[in-house]
Design an enzyme around this catalytic site. Structure first.
Site, PDB file in Angstrom:
ATOM      1  N   GLY A 237     -12.302 -15.973  77.915  1.00  0.00           N
ATOM      2  CA  GLY A 237     -11.453 -17.049  78.396  1.00  0.00           C
ATOM      3  C   GLY A 237     -10.329 -17.341  77.413  1.00  0.00           C
ATOM      4  O   GLY A 237     -10.474 -17.150  76.202  1.00  0.00           O
ATOM      5  N   ALA A 238      -9.210 -17.797  77.937  1.00  0.00           N
ATOM      6  CA  ALA A 238      -8.074 -18.184  77.093  1.00  0.00           C
ATOM      7  C   ALA A 238      -7.625 -19.576  77.487  1.00  0.00           C
ATOM      8  O   ALA A 238      -6.444 -19.851  77.699  1.00  0.00           O
ATOM      9  CB  ALA A 238      -6.932 -17.177  77.237  1.00  0.00           C
ATOM     10  N   GLY A 239      -8.610 -20.466  77.602  1.00  0.00           N
ATOM     11  CA  GLY A 239      -8.332 -21.838  77.996  1.00  0.00           C
ATOM     12  C   GLY A 239      -8.066 -22.732  76.809  1.00  0.00           C
ATOM     13  O   GLY A 239      -7.603 -22.288  75.753  1.00  0.00           O
TER      14      GLY A 239
ATOM     15  N   VAL B 127     -10.006 -24.224  74.697  1.00  0.00           N
ATOM     16  CA  VAL B 127     -10.799 -23.983  73.488  1.00  0.00           C
ATOM     17  C   VAL B 127     -10.631 -22.536  73.006  1.00  0.00           C
ATOM     18  O   VAL B 127     -10.208 -22.284  71.879  1.00  0.00           O
ATOM     19  CB  VAL B 127     -12.287 -24.300  73.728  1.00  0.00           C
ATOM     20  CG1 VAL B 127     -13.125 -23.917  72.504  1.00  0.00           C
ATOM     21  CG2 VAL B 127     -12.471 -25.777  74.040  1.00  0.00           C
ATOM     22  N   GLY B 128     -10.950 -21.576  73.867  1.00  0.00           N
ATOM     23  CA  GLY B 128     -10.830 -20.172  73.485  1.00  0.00           C
ATOM     24  C   GLY B 128      -9.404 -19.782  73.163  1.00  0.00           C
ATOM     25  O   GLY B 128      -9.153 -19.023  72.219  1.00  0.00           O
TER      26      GLY B 128
ATOM     27  N   ASN C  83     -21.047 -26.846  75.038  1.00  0.00           N
ATOM     28  CA  ASN C  83     -21.691 -28.117  74.739  1.00  0.00           C
ATOM     29  C   ASN C  83     -23.178 -28.044  75.057  1.00  0.00           C
ATOM     30  O   ASN C  83     -23.597 -27.309  75.942  1.00  0.00           O
ATOM     31  CB  ASN C  83     -21.049 -29.241  75.558  1.00  0.00           C
ATOM     32  CG  ASN C  83     -19.617 -29.498  75.161  1.00  0.00           C
ATOM     33  OD1 ASN C  83     -19.268 -29.400  73.981  1.00  0.00           O
ATOM     34  ND2 ASN C  83     -18.775 -29.827  76.121  1.00  0.00           N
TER      35      ASN C  83
ATOM     36  N   LYS D 166     -24.015 -32.916  67.435  1.00  0.00           N
ATOM     37  CA  LYS D 166     -22.915 -32.894  68.398  1.00  0.00           C
ATOM     38  C   LYS D 166     -23.441 -33.193  69.799  1.00  0.00           C
ATOM     39  O   LYS D 166     -22.791 -33.907  70.574  1.00  0.00           O
ATOM     40  CB  LYS D 166     -22.200 -31.546  68.401  1.00  0.00           C
ATOM     41  CG  LYS D 166     -20.992 -31.617  69.354  1.00  0.00           C
ATOM     42  CD  LYS D 166     -20.325 -30.313  69.662  1.00  0.00           C
ATOM     43  CE  LYS D 166     -19.213 -30.550  70.678  1.00  0.00           C
ATOM     44  NZ  LYS D 166     -18.526 -29.317  71.111  1.00  0.00           N
TER      45      LYS D 166
ATOM     46  N   GLU E  11     -20.360 -31.183  83.346  1.00  0.00           N
ATOM     47  CA  GLU E  11     -21.561 -30.579  82.768  1.00  0.00           C
ATOM     48  C   GLU E  11     -22.742 -31.556  82.772  1.00  0.00           C
ATOM     49  O   GLU E  11     -23.508 -31.630  81.817  1.00  0.00           O
ATOM     50  CB  GLU E  11     -21.261 -30.104  81.351  1.00  0.00           C
ATOM     51  CG  GLU E  11     -20.184 -29.033  81.296  1.00  0.00           C
ATOM     52  CD  GLU E  11     -19.774 -28.675  79.883  1.00  0.00           C
ATOM     53  OE1 GLU E  11     -19.687 -27.475  79.576  1.00  0.00           O
ATOM     54  OE2 GLU E  11     -19.527 -29.605  79.086  1.00  0.00           O
TER      55      GLU E  11
END
Length: 304
Positions: free
Chosen positions: A7-9, A11-12, A102, A185, A268
């Site tokens: 993924g390149a969203g 976060v990634g 998460n 976390k 989530e």
């Protein structure tokens, strides 16, 4: 090291982009639409830590590539099974999988699929999003990624990753206590996402309201009691510590789950609050605030 970012969203795209900016060998596994977008405009990061536009290597599932040394997994929890199918062919005998999802239950799924020895611990704290044009917008001081052997060992392989990951413009650190970091976390994000989605407000107005602050405190107590019942590796004073962290958050800070709800996206709920609620019910722990939060999230999901 050869790194595959799934993924390149928000976060990634950010952490993979910072590694690519440093000069590391990074490939992004993306869908056709995102691949075309990246080819046309590049991977654009707009951040208070420095803007950059990069020309990344991209592949789509099925293309010949790899195997890779590290697979950085940054999808949403509800995308996990599809993500596993998408990168399975790129896992070699020495590949390490570093998930940034998460929660905690995804480690069991990944271990079942690829073996416990291939999975290392990882998490991140970042406030980022993709805008309509596909640019990664990173808007706060938080851009931290932690990783480490779940045994706490400073192994040869983890030190190789440390050498590769160091020196970027992101705050990427090796942790020798990643299991505790993961649970801390989990506690923080379950509290923060739960309370902001329930109240439909940023953390500031909630915490400044007397009753709102009471609900935050009660939720933390409930979640800590669940984690202690299963002997999760949390610090003795974690409730006090995290209340102080919440006090130090910016007034307009929203959880990523709240932002997803505002965009009418999936959340989530089962992976975070749902997993803890299941434990509470099995152990006979009374958790009325968690019950209300989970009900709120499931009603939202049903109305999508």
């Amino acid at each position: 090291m050869k790194i595959l970012v799934v993924g390149a969203g928000a976060v990634g795209g950010y952490f993979g982009g910072r590694l690519l900016e440093k000069g590391e060998d990074v490939t992004f596994l993306v869908r056709e639409g995102r691949k075309k977008q990246l080819e046309e405009m590049g991977l654009v990061i707009e951040s208070i830590h420095g803007n950059v536009t990069l020309q990344p290597k991209t592949i789509t599932t099925g293309e010949v590539a790899g195997p890779f040394d590290v697979i950085l997994l940054s999808t949403k929890a509800y995308q996990l099974e599809g993500a596993i199918d998408s990168f399975r062919q790129y896992v070699g005998s020495e590949t390490l999988i570093l998930p940034l999802l998460n929660g905690i239950v995804h480690f069991n799924k990944l271990a079942e699929e690829f073996g416990e020895e291939k999975i290392i611990g990882g998490l991140c704290f970042i406030e980022s999003t993709l805008d309509r044009d596909g640019r990664v917008i990173q808007s706060s001081q938080a851009h931290r990624l932690l990783y480490g052997e779940r045994s706490g060992e400073r192994s040869e392989r983890i030190l190789k990753i440390e050498d590769c990951f160091s020196g970027t413009k992101a705050d990427i650190r090796l942790s020798v206590n990643i299991n505790q970091e993961l649970w801390h976390k989990y506690l923080f994000i379950s509290t923060m996402s739960g309370i902001t989605t329930l109240m439909r407000a940023p953390i500031g107005p909630i915490r400044d309201n007397e009753n709102g602050r009471t609900v935050i405190s009660q939720l933390l107590k409930e979640l800590v009691s669940i984690m202690k019942r299963i002997n999760a590796p949390i610090a003795d004073e974690i409730e006090t510590i995290q209340l102080k962290q919440i006090d130090n958050l910016g007034y307009q800070m929203k959880s990523s789950m709240q932002r997803d709800m505002e965009k009418n996206l999936l959340v989530e709920a089962d992976h975070l609050q749902g997993h803890l609620l299941e434990i509470a019910r099995n152990k006979g722990i009374v958790v009325p605030v968690l019950e209300a939060i989970y009900a709120n999230l499931k009603v939202y999901e049903r109305m999508l």
